[in-house]
Every structure is written in C-alpha cells, then in structure tokens.
Scaffold this motif. Structure first.
Motif, PDB file in Angstrom:
ATOM      1  N   SER A 112       6.173   4.444  11.085  1.00 12.92           N
ATOM      2  CA  SER A 112       7.271   3.871  10.325  1.00 12.92           C
ATOM      3  C   SER A 112       6.865   2.887   9.609  1.00 12.92           C
ATOM      4  O   SER A 112       7.551   2.275   8.784  1.00 12.92           O
ATOM      5  N   ASN A 113       5.580   2.023  10.074  1.00 16.15           N
ATOM      6  CA  ASN A 113       4.794   1.259   9.258  1.00 16.15           C
ATOM      7  C   ASN A 113       4.637   1.654   7.806  1.00 16.15           C
ATOM      8  O   ASN A 113       4.685   1.042   6.978  1.00 16.15           O
ATOM      9  N   GLU A 114       4.031   2.862   7.851  1.00 17.03           N
ATOM     10  CA  GLU A 114       3.850   3.395   6.702  1.00 17.03           C
ATOM     11  C   GLU A 114       4.842   3.689   5.694  1.00 17.03           C
ATOM     12  O   GLU A 114       4.898   3.400   4.397  1.00 17.03           O
ATOM     13  N   ARG A 115       5.886   3.982   6.299  1.00 17.51           N
ATOM     14  CA  ARG A 115       7.254   4.319   5.357  1.00 17.51           C
ATOM     15  C   ARG A 115       7.625   3.130   4.790  1.00 17.51           C
ATOM     16  O   ARG A 115       8.081   2.815   3.607  1.00 17.51           O
ATOM     17  N   LEU A 116       7.584   1.725   5.779  1.00 20.11           N
ATOM     18  CA  LEU A 116       8.104   0.534   5.103  1.00 20.11           C
ATOM     19  C   LEU A 116       7.177   0.119   4.238  1.00 20.11           C
ATOM     20  O   LEU A 116       7.448  -0.466   3.252  1.00 20.11           O
ATOM     21  N   TYR A 117       5.855   0.264   4.311  1.00 17.41           N
ATOM     22  CA  TYR A 117       4.953  -0.138   3.328  1.00 17.41           C
ATOM     23  C   TYR A 117       5.066   0.534   1.963  1.00 17.41           C
ATOM     24  O   TYR A 117       5.061  -0.156   1.034  1.00 17.41           O
ATOM     25  N   ALA A 118       5.187   1.936   2.138  1.00 18.19           N
ATOM     26  CA  ALA A 118       5.541   2.561   0.881  1.00 18.19           C
ATOM     27  C   ALA A 118       6.867   2.138   0.170  1.00 18.19           C
ATOM     28  O   ALA A 118       6.887   2.105  -1.139  1.00 18.19           O
ATOM     29  N   ASN A 119       7.760   1.466   0.825  1.00 18.61           N
ATOM     30  CA  ASN A 119       9.082   1.452   0.319  1.00 18.61           C
ATOM     31  C   ASN A 119       8.852  -0.059  -0.288  1.00 18.61           C
ATOM     32  O   ASN A 119       9.527  -0.253  -1.280  1.00 18.61           O
ATOM     33  N   TYR A 120       7.895  -0.870   0.295  1.00 14.93           N
ATOM     34  CA  TYR A 120       7.848  -2.168  -0.468  1.00 14.93           C
ATOM     35  C   TYR A 120       6.807  -2.735  -1.176  1.00 14.93           C
ATOM     36  O   TYR A 120       6.678  -3.708  -2.142  1.00 14.93           O
ATOM     37  N   PHE A 121       5.740  -1.862  -1.078  1.00 18.42           N
ATOM     38  CA  PHE A 121       4.453  -2.127  -1.796  1.00 18.42           C
ATOM     39  C   PHE A 121       4.715  -1.669  -3.312  1.00 18.42           C
ATOM     40  O   PHE A 121       4.672  -0.368  -3.523  1.00 18.42           O
ATOM     41  N   THR A 122       4.325  -2.467  -4.145  1.00 15.69           N
ATOM     42  CA  THR A 122       3.932  -2.131  -5.754  1.00 15.69           C
ATOM     43  C   THR A 122       2.866  -2.948  -5.927  1.00 15.69           C
ATOM     44  O   THR A 122       3.021  -4.142  -5.520  1.00 15.69           O
ATOM     45  N   PRO A 123       1.952  -2.478  -6.727  1.00 15.55           N
ATOM     46  CA  PRO A 123       0.786  -3.400  -7.244  1.00 15.55           C
ATOM     47  C   PRO A 123       1.306  -4.586  -7.861  1.00 15.55           C
ATOM     48  O   PRO A 123       2.373  -4.817  -8.603  1.00 15.55           O
ATOM     49  N   ASP A 124       0.460  -5.749  -7.437  1.00 10.40           N
ATOM     50  CA  ASP A 124       0.710  -7.067  -8.299  1.00 10.40           C
ATOM     51  C   ASP A 124       0.750  -6.719  -9.732  1.00 10.40           C
ATOM     52  O   ASP A 124      -0.339  -6.194 -10.288  1.00 10.40           O
ATOM     53  N   PRO A 125       1.629  -7.354 -10.465  1.00 13.65           N
ATOM     54  CA  PRO A 125       1.825  -7.102 -11.964  1.00 13.65           C
ATOM     55  C   PRO A 125       0.610  -7.692 -12.676  1.00 13.65           C
ATOM     56  O   PRO A 125       0.325  -7.133 -14.003  1.00 13.65           O
ATOM     57  N   GLY A 126      -0.297  -8.373 -12.040  1.00 10.49           N
ATOM     58  CA  GLY A 126      -1.345  -8.999 -12.665  1.00 10.49           C
ATOM     59  C   GLY A 126      -1.036 -10.217 -13.677  1.00 10.49           C
ATOM     60  O   GLY A 126       0.047 -10.565 -13.812  1.00 10.49           O
ATOM     61  N   LEU A 127      -2.000 -10.789 -14.348  1.00 12.06           N
ATOM     62  CA  LEU A 127      -1.715 -11.814 -15.132  1.00 12.06           C
ATOM     63  C   LEU A 127      -1.900 -11.492 -16.708  1.00 12.06           C
ATOM     64  O   LEU A 127      -2.390 -10.362 -16.844  1.00 12.06           O
TER      65      LEU A 127
END
Length: 245
Positions: A112-127
């Motif tokens: 379930s941690n993987e599922r939560l990670y996938a739901n919340y992770f998007t790469p930092d947009p950068g500068l």
C-alpha cells in the motif's frame, strides 16, 4: 473513478507527462492545467492510479490485449464516428477490479505504501531555465535535461559540478530528486537527508516532502511521517493524513 470518456489523444498526452516525455513547452502548459483545472487534475490522478495498477504482474498479462485494442482503435479498418474509446478503459477497469476482487497483495495489502507513493509522487518541477548567468550555465543545462525527463544525463552533469561543491544544497537537492524520479530512492535518501538539515535552504519544505516520499517508497513509514510533518507542502499534509488513518 470515471475514465469512460477519455480520448486517445488525452491518454497519450497524460501518459507522456507521467513518463516524463513532454517537451518543456508542453510540460509548462500541462502543469498550468493541473493548477487551474480540477477535473483535469482528477483525471490525471485516476489515470496514474490505473497505470500504476497495470504494472502488477496480473495486469501486465492484460497489456498486450489492451494495446492491441488501442492500435485497432487508432487504425480502424473502417471509419469510426467518434474519438472516444470507452472499450479500452472499460477493460482496464475490469482488469483492475479483478485484481481487487482477487485480493491482490500488492494493491491492497503489503505494498500500500507503493500505491500511496504513486498517487502522490510527481517529479519536482525544477527551476526556470533562463540560463542568464554563464557561471551557472552547466547547472541550468542539466536542469533542461531534468525537465525533459532525462534524469540520468541531468544527474551526470550535476554530479560533475558536485565534485567541486560537495556541500552545495541546491545541487544535492536536485540530484536527490532526480534520483528519486529515476526510481532510485536508496541514493536519493542520504542526499535529501543532508539538505533537510539546513533549515535556511530555500526549498526546505520540498526537501522534507520528497524525503518523506523517498522513505515511503523504501517502506520506512515512521521516517516518512517524521519528514512529512516538517513540510508545509499541501500534498505533504494530505499524504500524512492517509498514513495516519
């Protein structure tokens, strides 16, 4: 989850974003839509959840069938009267439902941690990559690679700079988030841990957030919670709430 009316064009567009393959202009437009269009943001999150689900072994067995359907719809033998392809998504949802009803350990239990990670992770947009200073040209050149989803090249260029400035928090932060985006949380964690020690760092809240995500991906929930509690990023609070449920 309502994906009944997604078009092939939307699917490919969102898939490119999730895979980090949008060019800088399209990426900027996409991120603007995420910020201003709640329905579009919800659709992206739903697709991300489904695509993450189909990475399981059970759904991988269904992918060839799905892709055949997509190809058939994209290149129909006879003219079609609509661009909306409901059949593919229905099959995806049916397959996802099969995993759920089968009690998939990955989807519901131990991962379930993987599922939560996938739901919340998007790469930092950068500068912003203005490249206004020749002194920082190499840094921003790597930032362009990062924004294009070429994390390996960005990391290689930034690590070259890091040799001369091993304690530079900005460098270490972006190397860390690049490693995390490149699915290597083991290397990302110590880099982000070091950056998170500097309370004066301009991106300290983001550092705590991504460190929390890295811990979560590594199944270290307690450390994930501790890091997320130190961040004021909105998603950090939402993720923390789910972890505490």
């Amino acid at each position: 989850m309502d994906l009944q009316h997604i078009t092939q064009e939307e699917l490919e567009y969102i898939e490119k974003y999730l895979n980090g393959n949008l060019d800088p202009l399209d990426l900027k437009q996409f991120e603007q839509r995420l910020q201003t269009e709640a329905e579009f943001k919800s659709k992206v999150e739903d697709i991300k959840t489904v695509l993450t689900g189909i990475e399981t072994q059970a759904l991988k067995e269904q992918l060839d069938i799905f892709h055949e359907d997509i190809d058939n719809v994209s290149n129909p033998p006879e003219k079609e009267d609509t661009k909306v392809h409901t059949l593919n998504w229905k099959r995806l949802l049916v397959a996802a439902a099969l995993i759920i009803t089968a009690g998939s350990f990955w989807f519901l239990g131990g991962n379930s941690n993987e599922r939560l990670y996938a739901n919340y992770f998007t790469p930092d947009p950068g500068l912003p990559t203005t490249m206004g200073s020749s002194d920082n040209y190499d840094f921003y050149e790597a930032m362009v690679n990062y924004k294009q989803g070429d994390y390996k090249t960005a990391i290689a260029k930034w690590e070259t700079l890091q040799k001369a400035k091993p304690n530079n928090d900005t460098l270490n932060y972006f190397i860390g988030v690049a490693y995390l985006a490149n699915k290597n949380e083991e290397i990302a964690i110590p880099l982000l841990e070091g950056v998170a020690q500097n309370s004066e760092f301009a991106l300290i809240n983001d550092a705590h957030y991504y460190l929390g995500l890295a811990y979560l991906k590594a199944d270290n929930v307690e450390k994930a919670k501790a890091s997320l509690q130190k961040s004021n990023v909105e998603n950090s609070k939402a993720l923390l709430s789910e972890l505490n449920d």
